[in-house]
Design a protein around this motif. Structure first.
Motif, mmCIF file in Angstrom:
data_model
loop_
_atom_site.group_PDB
_atom_site.id
_atom_site.type_symbol
_atom_site.label_atom_id
_atom_site.label_comp_id
_atom_site.label_asym_id
_atom_site.label_seq_id
_atom_site.Cartn_x
_atom_site.Cartn_y
_atom_site.Cartn_z
ATOM 1 N N UNK A 173 6.642 -52.529 27.201
ATOM 2 C CA UNK A 173 7.577 -53.131 28.015
ATOM 3 C C UNK A 173 8.529 -52.087 28.201
ATOM 4 N N UNK A 174 9.358 -52.191 29.314
ATOM 5 C CA UNK A 174 9.515 -53.254 30.289
ATOM 6 C C UNK A 174 8.563 -53.044 31.367
ATOM 7 N N UNK A 175 7.963 -54.226 31.998
ATOM 8 C CA UNK A 175 7.166 -54.004 33.046
ATOM 9 C C UNK A 175 7.736 -53.489 34.427
ATOM 10 N N UNK A 176 6.761 -52.911 35.322
ATOM 11 C CA UNK A 176 7.379 -51.991 36.321
ATOM 12 C C UNK A 176 8.147 -53.137 37.286
ATOM 13 N N UNK A 177 9.256 -52.514 37.952
ATOM 14 C CA UNK A 177 9.841 -53.133 38.918
ATOM 15 C C UNK A 177 11.134 -53.811 38.321
ATOM 16 N N UNK A 178 11.502 -53.512 36.866
ATOM 17 C CA UNK A 178 12.438 -54.076 36.157
ATOM 18 C C UNK A 178 13.414 -52.715 35.636
ATOM 19 N N UNK A 179 14.602 -52.604 36.008
ATOM 20 C CA UNK A 179 15.337 -51.463 35.750
ATOM 21 C C UNK A 179 16.665 -51.740 35.019
ATOM 22 N N UNK A 180 17.053 -50.899 34.212
ATOM 23 C CA UNK A 180 18.503 -51.518 33.443
ATOM 24 C C UNK A 180 19.522 -50.301 33.835
ATOM 25 N N UNK A 181 20.551 -50.711 33.986
ATOM 26 C CA UNK A 181 21.858 -50.025 34.538
ATOM 27 C C UNK A 181 22.625 -50.191 33.151
ATOM 28 N N UNK A 182 23.832 -49.501 33.350
ATOM 29 C CA UNK A 182 24.763 -49.420 32.333
ATOM 30 C C UNK A 182 25.179 -50.656 31.379
ATOM 31 N N UNK A 183 25.166 -50.606 30.324
ATOM 32 C CA UNK A 183 25.997 -51.532 29.316
ATOM 33 C C UNK A 183 27.553 -51.359 29.572
ATOM 34 N N UNK A 184 28.229 -52.587 29.848
ATOM 35 C CA UNK A 184 29.395 -52.486 30.294
ATOM 36 C C UNK A 184 30.506 -52.627 28.964
ATOM 37 N N UNK A 185 30.104 -51.685 27.827
ATOM 38 C CA UNK A 185 30.888 -51.906 26.827
ATOM 39 C C UNK A 185 31.823 -50.550 26.793
ATOM 40 N N UNK A 186 33.367 -51.130 27.102
ATOM 41 C CA UNK A 186 34.185 -50.004 27.361
ATOM 42 C C UNK A 186 34.363 -49.251 26.114
ATOM 43 N N UNK A 187 34.567 -49.971 24.756
ATOM 44 C CA UNK A 187 34.830 -49.308 23.630
ATOM 45 C C UNK A 187 33.806 -48.181 23.317
ATOM 46 N N UNK A 188 32.448 -48.472 23.562
ATOM 47 C CA UNK A 188 31.315 -47.386 23.387
ATOM 48 C C UNK A 188 31.229 -46.489 24.491
ATOM 49 N N UNK A 189 31.364 -46.841 25.629
ATOM 50 C CA UNK A 189 30.742 -46.149 26.709
ATOM 51 C C UNK A 189 31.847 -45.482 27.798
ATOM 52 N N UNK A 190 33.004 -45.961 27.506
ATOM 53 C CA UNK A 190 33.997 -45.557 28.396
ATOM 54 C C UNK A 190 34.320 -44.046 28.035
ATOM 55 N N UNK A 191 34.813 -43.115 28.816
ATOM 56 C CA UNK A 191 35.004 -41.885 28.739
ATOM 57 C C UNK A 191 36.550 -41.843 28.128
ATOM 58 N N UNK A 192 37.049 -40.752 27.355
ATOM 59 C CA UNK A 192 38.228 -40.612 26.739
ATOM 60 C C UNK A 192 39.192 -40.882 27.667
ATOM 61 N N UNK A 193 40.112 -41.973 27.559
ATOM 62 C CA UNK A 193 41.233 -42.349 28.468
ATOM 63 C C UNK A 193 40.892 -42.904 29.686
ATOM 64 N N UNK A 194 39.608 -43.288 29.892
ATOM 65 C CA UNK A 194 39.434 -44.079 31.036
ATOM 66 C C UNK A 194 39.675 -45.774 30.646
#
Ligand SMILES: Cc1ncc(COP(=O)(O)O)c(C=O)c1O
Length: 464
Positions: A173-194
């Motif tokens: 998995x995953x099966x075709x036709x299912x895609x994953x965009x960003x996880x909205x976790x600010x603490x982990x994935x925001x850029x410094x100062x963003x």
């Protein structure tokens, strides 16, 4: 067996294949056998009590001893224990439940399709959307965009919507036709100062880029999201996130599917997470607290626009060829009706709004602890994420098993929590009192202290 060398545990190990379990470790450690429940507590075979800080799997909203639900089940069991709703058959519990669910939705909705689990409901969403787009003469418009760290279930399709590597690895998995965009976790994935707002803007831009890369409005059908991500670590979206995401979805004529399986029925302080985060869903998925988990039942709630397309197509091709033997099972439906009556009678929302801040403030008291990187949450759902280094947010190496060690120590201190990596999740029964929240926090504090003590200097040492 190390810890549970009793007969129930040995019989378990000899026979049961457990979901989401390391089987070899289970053979070694044995089963944690639960015998009964009372309010927000469960009891093990030795009579030890535990506050169920996760309401089981985010679901036993009315705790573990609500007699009215047992009585509702018994009444329905003796009146009509089973019937189906295929081919226009029906029964009162199904009708009443659909009416009650539709009366609660934050945007006008038209119909409810019942299934038995969150996974089945999310699979049904995909079938419904594919059927709808074929009916509309848009055979290429089938792709679903989900998110990294999402959890939408474990079947092949809902497991594909899920964005957690351990549900995909070695399962093809995953099966075709299912895609994953960003996880909205600010603490982990925001850029410094963003800022949260800028992070949300960047994620919406990334979503748009992904949609364009995947073929745009021609091929992309829907976006699915939990208002607060649960099993991915209790991720509360950054401010303005869903407003910005939905703007992109509108531009590409994509449906917004709100997976309310955890958030639905009060968890975030409103009846639905969609209200807390300004989501206007075309489709909502509910389960878990719908029946306080006393019996399995889930629902897919559809807008009238979608229903009208399904209705026309069912007339054209002869039927809507989807459903389950146990769709709207009368006993499960009767228990769900009783659950919704109890929420209304006891004004569960006011209760959550009263006690939720106590939990949130209590969790935030741990923010200064050397092991704690982030405390997050809303209403009666939250998480505490452990890090090797507070300043750099550097995580521990997974093999250090810091999160699982704290969950284990919590267990020793009479508290059930869920470790999602090094994030400890909190999602107690919605009936929890302030006093019980204080006990939960005390037990957690003891667990955290004992693990940090065991770790000694390692507490502050980042992973290599
Ligand atoms: C948001 C969400 N969706 C779907 C599911 C899948 O539900 P089930 O385990 O009933 O199939 C879950 C289960 O935890 C969930 O948290």
């Amino acid at each position: 067996m190390l810890n549970h060398g009793n007969s129930s545990s040995s019989r378990d190990v000899a026979t049961l294949l457990h979901p989401q379990t390391n089987f070899r470790a289970h053979e070694q450690n044995g089963a944690f056998v639960v015998t009964h429940g009372e309010g927000v507590r469960i009891f093990d075979e030795n009579g030890k009590d535990y506050i169920e800080g996760m309401a089981g799997l985010w679901c036993a909203s009315l705790g573990f001893s609500e007699k009215r639900l047992a009585e509702a089940a018994m009444r329905q069991m003796t009146k009509l224990p089973y019937y189906h709703i295929y081919n226009s058959k029906s029964h009162d519990p199904a009708i009443e439940l659909a009416e009650r669910v539709l009366a609660l939705t934050p945007v006008p909705m038209s119909k409810v399709f019942f299934a038995n689990s969150g996974s089945e409901a999310n699979d049904s969403v995909v079938r419904i959307v594919w059927y709808m787009n074929n009916a509309l003469g848009r055979p290429n418009k089938k792709k679903f965009v989900s998110r990294q760290k999402a959890f939408h279930g474990s079947t092949l399709v809902s497991g594909s919507l899920t964005g957690l590597p351990h549900l995909h690895r070695d399962f093809d998995l995953p099966l075709a036709g299912i895609v994953h965009t960003d996880c909205p976790h600010h603490y982990r994935f925001a850029k410094p100062g963003e800022s949260e707002e800028d992070f949300a803007t960047r994620l919406a831009d990334n979503l748009e880029k992904m949609i364009v890369t995947e073929g745009g409005a021609e091929t992309c059908a829907a976006f699915i999201a939990e208002p607060v991500m649960g099993a991915g670590g209790v991720i509360v979206p950054p401010r303005t996130y869903f407003e910005k995401i939905q703007k992109v979805l509108k531009k590409y004529d994509m449906l917004m599917v709100a997976d309310e399986v955890i958030c639905g029925f009060g968890r975030t302080g409103n009846m639905f997470g969609s209200q807390t985060f300004n989501i206007q869903p075309d489709i909502m998925v509910v389960a878990k607290a719908l029946s306080s988990a006393y019996l399995p039942i889930s629902g897919v709630i559809l807008s009238d626009k979608i229903y009208q397309v399904l209705a026309d197509n069912s007339a054209r091709v002869g039927m809507f060829g989807h459903g389950f033997t146990y769709s709207a099972h009368p006993v499960a439906a009767a228990v769900a009706v009783e659950t919704l009556k109890i929420y209304a009678e006891r004004d569960i929302l006011s209760h959550i709004r009263k006690v939720g801040p106590r939990l949130q403030a209590g969790l935030r008291q741990f923010a200064d602890h050397p092991l704690v990187g982030e405390v997050r949450g809303v209403g009666l759902i939250g998480a505490i994420e452990m890090v090797a280094d507070k300043a750099s947010k550097q995580p521990f190496a997974p093999e250090q098993r810091v999160g699982p060690s704290i969950a284990k120590a919590a267990e020793e201190n009479g508290l059930i929590l869920r470790a999602m990596g090094d994030s400890l999740g909190f999602s107690p029964p919605l009936i929890i009192t302030e006093d019980e929240i204080d006990q939960l926090l005390t037990r957690f504090g003891r667990a955290l202290d004992s693990v940090s003590k065991q770790m000694g200097r390692e507490v502050l040492k980042p992973a290599a």
